[in-house]
Design a protein around this motif. Structure first.
Motif, PDB file in Angstrom:
ATOM      1  N   SER A  50       0.853  -1.181   0.000  1.00  0.00           N
ATOM      2  CA  SER A  50       0.000   0.000   0.000  1.00  0.00           C
ATOM      3  C   SER A  50       0.885   1.225   0.000  1.00  0.00           C
ATOM      4  O   SER A  50       1.771   1.351   0.832  1.00  0.00           O
ATOM      5  CB  SER A  50      -0.886   0.029   1.242  1.00  0.00           C
ATOM      6  N   ILE A  70      -2.779   3.154  -3.442  1.00  0.00           N
ATOM      7  CA  ILE A  70      -2.681   2.077  -4.417  1.00  0.00           C
ATOM      8  C   ILE A  70      -2.263   0.795  -3.707  1.00  0.00           C
ATOM      9  O   ILE A  70      -1.473   0.814  -2.766  1.00  0.00           O
ATOM     10  CB  ILE A  70      -1.712   2.406  -5.571  1.00  0.00           C
ATOM     11  N   SER A  71      -2.821  -0.295  -4.170  1.00  0.00           N
ATOM     12  CA  SER A  71      -2.611  -1.591  -3.525  1.00  0.00           C
ATOM     13  C   SER A  71      -1.714  -2.478  -4.376  1.00  0.00           C
ATOM     14  O   SER A  71      -1.210  -2.082  -5.433  1.00  0.00           O
ATOM     15  CB  SER A  71      -3.949  -2.279  -3.308  1.00  0.00           C
ATOM     16  N   ARG A  73      -1.046   7.435 -10.848  1.00  0.00           N
ATOM     17  CA  ARG A  73      -2.139   6.685 -10.234  1.00  0.00           C
ATOM     18  C   ARG A  73      -2.425   7.208  -8.825  1.00  0.00           C
ATOM     19  O   ARG A  73      -3.573   7.300  -8.392  1.00  0.00           O
ATOM     20  CB  ARG A  73      -1.793   5.203 -10.193  1.00  0.00           C
ATOM     21  N   VAL A 109       3.229   5.167 -11.416  1.00  0.00           N
ATOM     22  CA  VAL A 109       2.758   5.013 -10.040  1.00  0.00           C
ATOM     23  C   VAL A 109       2.333   6.365  -9.471  1.00  0.00           C
ATOM     24  O   VAL A 109       1.301   6.481  -8.806  1.00  0.00           O
ATOM     25  CB  VAL A 109       3.858   4.380  -9.160  1.00  0.00           C
ATOM     26  N   GLN A 111      -6.110   8.365  -7.149  1.00  0.00           N
ATOM     27  CA  GLN A 111      -6.871   7.633  -6.134  1.00  0.00           C
ATOM     28  C   GLN A 111      -6.223   7.600  -4.758  1.00  0.00           C
ATOM     29  O   GLN A 111      -6.712   6.938  -3.858  1.00  0.00           O
ATOM     30  CB  GLN A 111      -7.123   6.207  -6.622  1.00  0.00           C
ATOM     31  N   GLU A 115      -2.624  -4.988  -6.179  1.00  0.00           N
ATOM     32  CA  GLU A 115      -3.235  -5.206  -7.488  1.00  0.00           C
ATOM     33  C   GLU A 115      -2.933  -4.052  -8.440  1.00  0.00           C
ATOM     34  O   GLU A 115      -2.704  -4.256  -9.634  1.00  0.00           O
ATOM     35  CB  GLU A 115      -4.752  -5.378  -7.336  1.00  0.00           C
ATOM     36  N   ASP A 116      -2.929  -2.824  -7.908  1.00  0.00           N
ATOM     37  CA  ASP A 116      -2.594  -1.660  -8.734  1.00  0.00           C
ATOM     38  C   ASP A 116      -1.153  -1.753  -9.227  1.00  0.00           C
ATOM     39  O   ASP A 116      -0.854  -1.438 -10.387  1.00  0.00           O
ATOM     40  CB  ASP A 116      -2.786  -0.366  -7.937  1.00  0.00           C
ATOM     41  N   GLU A 127      -0.900  -4.208 -12.014  1.00  0.00           N
ATOM     42  CA  GLU A 127      -1.481  -3.640 -13.235  1.00  0.00           C
ATOM     43  C   GLU A 127      -0.530  -2.653 -13.897  1.00  0.00           C
ATOM     44  O   GLU A 127      -0.375  -2.638 -15.117  1.00  0.00           O
ATOM     45  CB  GLU A 127      -2.801  -2.945 -12.902  1.00  0.00           C
ATOM     46  N   LEU A 128       0.128  -1.829 -13.087  1.00  0.00           N
ATOM     47  CA  LEU A 128       1.001  -0.794 -13.617  1.00  0.00           C
ATOM     48  C   LEU A 128       2.373  -1.313 -14.053  1.00  0.00           C
ATOM     49  O   LEU A 128       2.906  -0.902 -15.080  1.00  0.00           O
ATOM     50  CB  LEU A 128       1.207   0.315 -12.573  1.00  0.00           C
TER      51      LEU A 128
END
Length: 211
Positions: free
Chosen positions: A11, A152-153, A145, A142, A149, A155-156, A159-160
Motif C-alpha cells: 500500500s 494504491i494496492s 495513479r 505510479v 486515487q 493489485e494496482d 497492473e502498472l
C-alpha cells in the motif's frame, strides 16, 4: 527495486508531499543474508532518492527512513560481522535511548566502523539511484495513479508494473487460506445478534418503536 522477501500486500499512500509505504508479511523471517539486508536498505532509501531525482530537492520526510538505514548499516558492520575490514566480530549495540559510557572497541576500530557504515549506505544510495533512474517511466505511472486515487494496492502495482520477475515465497492466497473468504466477514456471532434490542418488550412493541 522492491525485493523484500515474502511481501503480500503493498500500500502506497501520500505522506504530506511525499509517500508512505506499507508492506505486510504473513510469516516472520528470522534469518537474512547480507544481500537481503542490502536490498532492504535500497527499498527504504526509495523515498529520499525519488525526491532527489524528481523534485531536485530533499525534505524532512525521509528522516525515519534514513534512521532505519543507518541502524541497519551499523548492525551489519558491528553486530552481524558482515564487513570484511571490521571482520567476524560482534559487539553489543546500544538500544534506543540507552547511554553508552564506554565502547567495547578501540577508537581506531570506531573510526573504521564509521567509514565502513558510510560506504555501505553510499553504496545502497548509488544502487537505488541507478534503479530509479532506469525505471523513471514506471515511477511516473505510479505517481500518476496516486494523484488519481491517493492509495494504491498490490493489485494496482501489478497492473502498472506487471508481475514480479521472481517467484514469491508467500502469496496473498496462502495468507488468507483457511479464513473461508477473501472478504472480511462482518456478521455478528449468534450470541451478539439483536444486542441493542430491548428484551423487556415484545417483538410487536419493538417494531412499533422502529416505525
Amino acid at each position: 527495486m522492491m525485493r523484500k522477501q515474502g511481501a503480500i500486500t503493498v500500500s502506497i499512500i501520500p505522506r504530506g508531499k511525499g509517500l508512505g509505504y506499507a508492506q505486510y508479511l504473513p510469516k516472520d523471517q528470522y534469518l537474512y543474508t547480507k544481500e537481503q539486508l542490502f536490498d532492504r536498505m535500497c527499498m527504504t532509501l526509495g523515498g529520499r532518492v525519488s525526491e532527489e531525482l524528481f523534485f531536485k530537492r530533499i525534505t524532512t520526510g525521509a528522516q525515519d527512513d534514513l534512521k532505519k538505514v543507518t541502524q541497519s548499516a551499523y548492525a551489519q558492520v558491528v553486530h552481524y560481522g558482515m564487513n570484511e575490514k571490521v571482520g567476524n566480530v560482534s559487539f553489543d549495540m546500544p538500544r534506543e535511548g540507552e547511554m553508552v559510557m564506554e565502547k567495547p572497541y578501540s577508537e581506531t576500530t570506531a573510526q573504521l566502523i564509521d567509514v565502513e557504515v558510510r560506504k555501505l549506505i553510499e553504496g545502497a544510495h548509488k544502487r537505488t539511484t541507478q534503479l530509479l533512474t532506469e525505471r523513471k517511466e514506471q515511477v511516473a505511472k505510479v505517481a500518476e495513479r496516486l494523484l488519481k486515487q491517493e492509495i494504491i494496492s498490490r493489485e494496482d502495482m501489478i497492473e502498472l508494473l506487471g508481475k514480479r520477475p521472481f517467484p514469491e515465497k508467500s502469496t496473498y492466497e496462502e495468507f488468507v487460506e483457511g479464513t473461508g473468504s477473501f472478504e472480511e466477514d462482518t456478521t455478528l456471532p449468534e450470541g451478539l445478534k439483536d444486542w441493542n434490542k430491548d428484551k423487556t418488550k415484545g417483538p410487536e412493541e419493538t417494531e412499533k418503536q422502529r416505525a
